[in-house]
Design a protein around this motif. Structure first.
Motif, PDB file in Angstrom:
ATOM      1  N   UNK A 107      29.494  42.597   1.150  1.00 35.85           N
ATOM      2  CA  UNK A 107      30.441  42.196   0.102  1.00 35.85           C
ATOM      3  C   UNK A 107      30.134  40.823  -0.482  1.00 35.85           C
ATOM      4  N   UNK A 108      29.138  40.134   0.073  1.00 40.09           N
ATOM      5  CA  UNK A 108      28.834  38.763  -0.345  1.00 40.09           C
ATOM      6  C   UNK A 108      27.492  38.739  -1.066  1.00 40.09           C
ATOM      7  N   UNK A 109      27.428  38.021  -2.158  1.00 41.06           N
ATOM      8  CA  UNK A 109      26.164  37.862  -2.874  1.00 41.06           C
ATOM      9  C   UNK A 109      25.197  37.043  -2.024  1.00 41.06           C
ATOM     10  N   UNK A 110      23.888  37.175  -2.253  1.00 44.40           N
ATOM     11  CA  UNK A 110      22.898  36.459  -1.433  1.00 44.40           C
ATOM     12  C   UNK A 110      23.151  34.949  -1.400  1.00 44.40           C
ATOM     13  N   UNK A 111      23.036  34.371  -0.209  1.00 41.69           N
ATOM     14  CA  UNK A 111      23.261  32.943   0.000  1.00 41.69           C
ATOM     15  C   UNK A 111      22.090  32.374   0.810  1.00 41.69           C
ATOM     16  N   UNK A 112      21.738  31.099   0.604  1.00 43.28           N
ATOM     17  CA  UNK A 112      20.683  30.502   1.435  1.00 43.28           C
ATOM     18  C   UNK A 112      21.025  30.552   2.920  1.00 43.28           C
ATOM     19  N   UNK A 113      22.286  30.231   3.244  1.00 43.90           N
ATOM     20  CA  UNK A 113      22.744  30.251   4.635  1.00 43.90           C
ATOM     21  C   UNK A 113      24.155  30.818   4.686  1.00 43.90           C
ATOM     22  N   UNK A 114      24.376  31.737   5.615  1.00 41.49           N
ATOM     23  CA  UNK A 114      25.727  32.215   5.908  1.00 41.49           C
ATOM     24  C   UNK A 114      26.034  31.921   7.370  1.00 41.49           C
ATOM     25  N   UNK A 115      27.183  31.296   7.603  1.00 41.56           N
ATOM     26  CA  UNK A 115      27.653  31.061   8.962  1.00 41.56           C
ATOM     27  C   UNK A 115      28.933  31.865   9.147  1.00 41.56           C
ATOM     28  N   UNK A 116      28.955  32.734  10.159  1.00 45.19           N
ATOM     29  CA  UNK A 116      30.114  33.582  10.438  1.00 45.19           C
ATOM     30  C   UNK A 116      30.635  33.242  11.825  1.00 45.19           C
ATOM     31  N   UNK A 117      31.922  32.936  11.900  1.00 42.03           N
ATOM     32  CA  UNK A 117      32.524  32.641  13.200  1.00 42.03           C
ATOM     33  C   UNK A 117      33.716  33.548  13.435  1.00 42.03           C
ATOM     34  N   UNK A 118      33.939  33.889  14.695  1.00 36.96           N
ATOM     35  CA  UNK A 118      35.088  34.689  15.079  1.00 36.96           C
ATOM     36  C   UNK A 118      35.732  34.121  16.330  1.00 36.96           C
ATOM     37  N   UNK A 119      37.060  33.971  16.300  1.00 38.18           N
ATOM     38  CA  UNK A 119      37.807  33.439  17.441  1.00 38.18           C
ATOM     39  C   UNK A 119      38.981  34.366  17.726  1.00 38.18           C
ATOM     40  N   UNK A 120      39.331  34.491  18.991  1.00 43.93           N
ATOM     41  CA  UNK A 120      40.475  35.315  19.371  1.00 43.93           C
ATOM     42  C   UNK A 120      40.286  35.817  20.785  1.00 43.93           C
ATOM     43  N   UNK A 121      40.095  37.127  20.937  1.00 44.82           N
ATOM     44  CA  UNK A 121      39.869  37.704  22.262  1.00 44.82           C
ATOM     45  C   UNK A 121      38.456  37.428  22.767  1.00 44.82           C
ATOM     46  N   UNK A 122      37.735  36.675  22.025  1.00 47.59           N
ATOM     47  CA  UNK A 122      36.397  36.216  22.379  1.00 47.59           C
ATOM     48  C   UNK A 122      35.938  35.265  21.294  1.00 47.59           C
TER      49      UNK A 122
END
Length: 240
Positions: A172-187
């Protein structure tokens, strides 16, 4: 007798030695070569005629020197790689098939340069990926990324298939030089993509830390996911 000398494209002596010590790398540089036990089989092309040569091989490897000799009654082909501050190769042939082996030697020299260089690039990428994965554990590193990045997406989810969620986000995201994805919760999970390629991961789930993409499939539960866009220079400048 004919010979050929050439400079290797990299100067990392330990890598060159490691690459040479895997004999399959050498065999792959010899056109039409097939390894069979302690021999190789070469196919020579002389116009409309083809013939096969069976050559025994003998390897020498020490701190700064690799050499392999391919020998039968009528042919002797020697490949040496000198591992000094500016590594180089030497190829020597003596026998009854000089015309055919001149072409083979040219191909060997070309292939050694290309395959060694590509192997080194892959090796450096693996090192960089490992460094980034290790850095993602560091809260200060992550904080600096977020401070220099633009928030693109933030959402809360409950899922038993986190990989599908990440794939949906990426599509769903157009090309980017860098993508950082973080997830917090049950892990906790943190991912970095550079120019669309996966380059680093950190996971902490059920009290276990991991740095492998394979472990993503085990993540289940409720997470707050944030996706950031950054410039390549901002990420690489933090690797030191």
């Amino acid at each position: 007798m004919i010979s050929k000398v050439g400079k290797l494209p990299i100067a990392d002596k330990e890598f060159v030695k490691s690459w040479c010590s895997d004999f399959s790398n050498i065999v792959e540089c010899i056109p039409s070569a097939i390894k069979s036990g302690n021999t190789i089989i070469l196919e020579l092309n002389s116009g409309i005629f083809r013939k096969k040569l069976k050559l025994n091989y003998y390897i020498k490897l020490d701190k700064n020197f690799f050499q392999v000799n391919f020998i039968n009654e009528d042919n002797k082909l020697r490949l040496s790689i000198i591992i000094d501050d500016e590594p180089f190769f030497q190829i020597y042939y003596e026998g009854a098939n000089e015309n055919e082996f001149k072409r083979i030697m040219d191909e060997i020299g070309k292939n050694i340069k290309e395959k060694l260089y590509l192997s080194y690039i892959r090796y450096k990428d693996e090192i960089r990926n490992a460094i980034l994965s290790d850095k993602l554990k560091n809260v200060s590193f992550v904080t600096r990324i977020v401070a220099r990045s633009k928030l693109l997406i933030e959402r809360e989810i409950y899922t038993t298939d986190i990989i599908s969620v990440i794939e949906e986000i990426l599509s769903s995201i157009s090309p980017q030089p860098v993508l950082y994805i973080s997830g917090y919760g049950d892990g906790v999970f943190r991912l970095i993509f550079i120019n669309g390629e996966f380059k680093g991961i950190y996971i902490n789930y059920n009290g276990k830390e991991s740095y492998t993409e394979e472990e993503l499939k085990n993540l289940k539960g409720k997470f707050k996911i944030s996706v950031y866009s950054a410039k390549l220079g901002d990420i690489l400048s933090n690797e030191e």
